[in-house]
Design an enzyme around this catalytic site. Structure first.
Site, PDB file in Angstrom:
ATOM      1  N   PHE A 142      38.748  65.726  32.908  1.00  0.00           N
ATOM      2  CA  PHE A 142      39.907  65.180  32.185  1.00  0.00           C
ATOM      3  C   PHE A 142      40.445  64.001  32.977  1.00  0.00           C
ATOM      4  O   PHE A 142      40.749  64.122  34.163  1.00  0.00           O
ATOM      5  CB  PHE A 142      41.008  66.232  32.012  1.00  0.00           C
ATOM      6  CG  PHE A 142      42.146  65.715  31.160  1.00  0.00           C
ATOM      7  CD1 PHE A 142      42.088  65.775  29.773  1.00  0.00           C
ATOM      8  CD2 PHE A 142      43.268  65.134  31.749  1.00  0.00           C
ATOM      9  CE1 PHE A 142      43.110  65.266  28.983  1.00  0.00           C
ATOM     10  CE2 PHE A 142      44.304  64.620  30.958  1.00  0.00           C
ATOM     11  CZ  PHE A 142      44.217  64.690  29.582  1.00  0.00           C
ATOM     12  N   ASP A 227      39.310  60.825  41.022  1.00  0.00           N
ATOM     13  CA  ASP A 227      40.568  61.030  40.304  1.00  0.00           C
ATOM     14  C   ASP A 227      41.309  62.172  40.996  1.00  0.00           C
ATOM     15  O   ASP A 227      40.994  63.345  40.801  1.00  0.00           O
ATOM     16  CB  ASP A 227      40.254  61.352  38.836  1.00  0.00           C
ATOM     17  CG  ASP A 227      41.512  61.648  38.025  1.00  0.00           C
ATOM     18  OD1 ASP A 227      42.553  61.953  38.637  1.00  0.00           O
ATOM     19  OD2 ASP A 227      41.438  61.607  36.785  1.00  0.00           O
ATOM     20  N   LYS A 256      51.069  62.295  39.027  1.00  0.00           N
ATOM     21  CA  LYS A 256      51.645  63.643  39.099  1.00  0.00           C
ATOM     22  C   LYS A 256      52.578  63.845  40.295  1.00  0.00           C
ATOM     23  O   LYS A 256      53.691  63.347  40.295  1.00  0.00           O
ATOM     24  CB  LYS A 256      50.516  64.675  39.060  1.00  0.00           C
ATOM     25  CG  LYS A 256      49.859  64.758  37.653  1.00  0.00           C
ATOM     26  CD  LYS A 256      49.062  66.004  37.502  1.00  0.00           C
ATOM     27  CE  LYS A 256      48.426  66.152  36.116  1.00  0.00           C
ATOM     28  NZ  LYS A 256      49.290  66.718  35.114  1.00  0.00           N
TER      29      LYS A 256
END
Ligand code: PLP
Length: 410
Positions: A142, A227, A256
């Site tokens: 993702f 990532d 995040k």
């Protein structure tokens, strides 16, 4: 009977917001530390932390102070002007990576950080001229929801409705170094990988996989993009998950936890990748916003000052061992590292377990049909983790009993 505050807000939400999220079950009204209270005053232990975001928990004094004093000075400049918080943050990120030759692009989210990374590697490889325009990405990965980051996201159900995309992607099974080696041919610009699949269900890379990815890409002249949007900034007990593996990628993306709740993302290029963008190649009105940068600096400072990486390692290991020690017919295993765990169930009942946990005052997340994710604030204490461990057998029992009742009834 009058409606609860939560029900009233849910009704207004449904009438005013798009239906892409469904209507969430809890309306958060206030948070302190690892606890939140809903609009009806019900308390919860927050074990999901805004999906691995609220690194310092809720209402941390360092974030309150950094954000309020920055807003009081100036809240926005655009990129027509520079400011100290963005420079200081980029310097801090260079320091945490241990690379003075790293350069930072600041964005507002993980998706945007990856979008920048896609453009960066294509620019560096001069994709049009060299023909190196393939991106290798992993099944079940993702990377975001924009058309670029979605194009490299390995979940067919969310990608298919929006295809085709303007990127050529070659898919590999996550964790298979031989398959990666086959896929990285001379037409490949970059390999994008998460150090562990986050949305895929907290699936750590097999031992040695990231190191293999590093040598395969280095030999082929392709970029390795890691990532670390979910794994970075202390989540696994290291600043970056790749550091624990001894791997330095060419590009690393963050978001995040970096802002501790304020929206910020970063795309960091190392060496030649740090300087591959030419003036005018990329930009963002809000990227590098001073308030978000001030929050990120406060997060990094507090992680250092409060020795939070050690807390993540200690409480994370303790919580993982505690879950592993529970013997229950619904619980298969627990995986992950630091305060980033997936409790793997023996049946696709993660949503029911999440509901049962919520009813007992714990917020968790059914990241996959059979996986419950924990990604709490990095300041979680052993006492708080113990509250969950004490409640977990009862939570699983409730779901198990309901399952048996419905099997009998069928
Ligand atoms: N990359 C990873 C590994 C993620 O986990 C996420 C979000 O879950 C993203 C990218 C997208 O980040 P954002 O939702 O901030 O755009």
């Amino acid at each position: 009977m009058s409606m609860t505050q939560t029900a009233t807000l849910q009704q207004r939400f449904e009438a005013a917001l798009m239906p892409n999220y469904g209507v969430p079950p809890v309306a958060i009204a206030v948070g302190r530390g690892c606890r939140v209270w809903d609009a009806d005053g019900r308390p919860y232990l927050d074990l999901i932390g805004g999906i691995a975001v609220s690194a310092l928990g809720h209402g941390h004094p360092a974030i309150i102070s950094a954000v309020s004093s920055q807003v009081a000075k100036f809240a926005h400049t655009s990129n027509l002007f520079l400011h100290e918080p963005e420079v200081a943050l980029a310097e801090r990120l260079q320091g945490l990576l241990g690379r003075a030759d790293a350069r930072v692009f600041l964005a507002n989210s993980g998706t945007e950080a990856n979008e920048a990374a896609i453009k960066l590697v294509l620019r560096k490889q001069d994709a049009a001229g060299s023909g190196r325009n393939i991106i290798v990405a992993a099944d079940h990965s993702f990377h975001g929801r924009s058309l670029g980051s979605l194009a490299i996201t390995g979940k067919e159900s969310i990608r298919a409705p929006f295809a085709p995309f303007g990127l050529s992607v070659r898919w590999v099974p996550y964790g298979d170094a031989a398959a990666l080696s086959d896929a990285v041919r001379p037409d490949v610009a970059a390999v994008f990988l998460e150090p562990a699949l986050g949305e895929g269900g907290v699936v750590p890379a097999p031992e040695g996989y990231l190191r293999a990815a590093r040598s395969i890409t280095a030999e082929a002249g392709a970029a390795l993009v890691l990532d670390e949007i979910q794994s970075g900034i202390g989540r696994t007990g290291a600043w970056f998950a790749c550091q624990a593996e001894g791997v330095m990628p060419d590009v690393i993306t963050l978001a995040k936890g970096l802002g501790g709740g304020l929206p910020i993302g970063a795309c960091i290029g190392v060496g030649e990748y740090g300087t591959a963008f030419r003036p005018g190649d990329h930009g963002s009105t809000f990227g590098g916003n001073p308030v978000a940068c001030a929050a990120a600096l406060a997060v990094i400072d507090a992680i250092e000052a409060e020795d939070i990486l050690a807390n993540v390692a200690k409480v994370g290991a303790w919580l993982k061992d505690g879950i592993a020690a529970i013997s229950h017919p619904l619980l298969r295993e627990v995986r992950g590292s630091g305060l980033w765990l997936g409790a793997v169930l023996t049946a696709p009942v993660a949503a029911d377990v999440t509901t049962a946990a919520r009813e007992r005052g714990f917020l968790v997340n059914p990241v996959q049909p059979d996986v419950v994710r924990l990604a709490p604030p990095l300041i979680l204490t052993e006492a708080e983790a113990a509250d969950f461990l004490t409640a977990l057998p009862g939570i699983l029992d409730a779901v198990h009993a309901a399952g048996q009742a419905s099997t009998k009834g069928a």
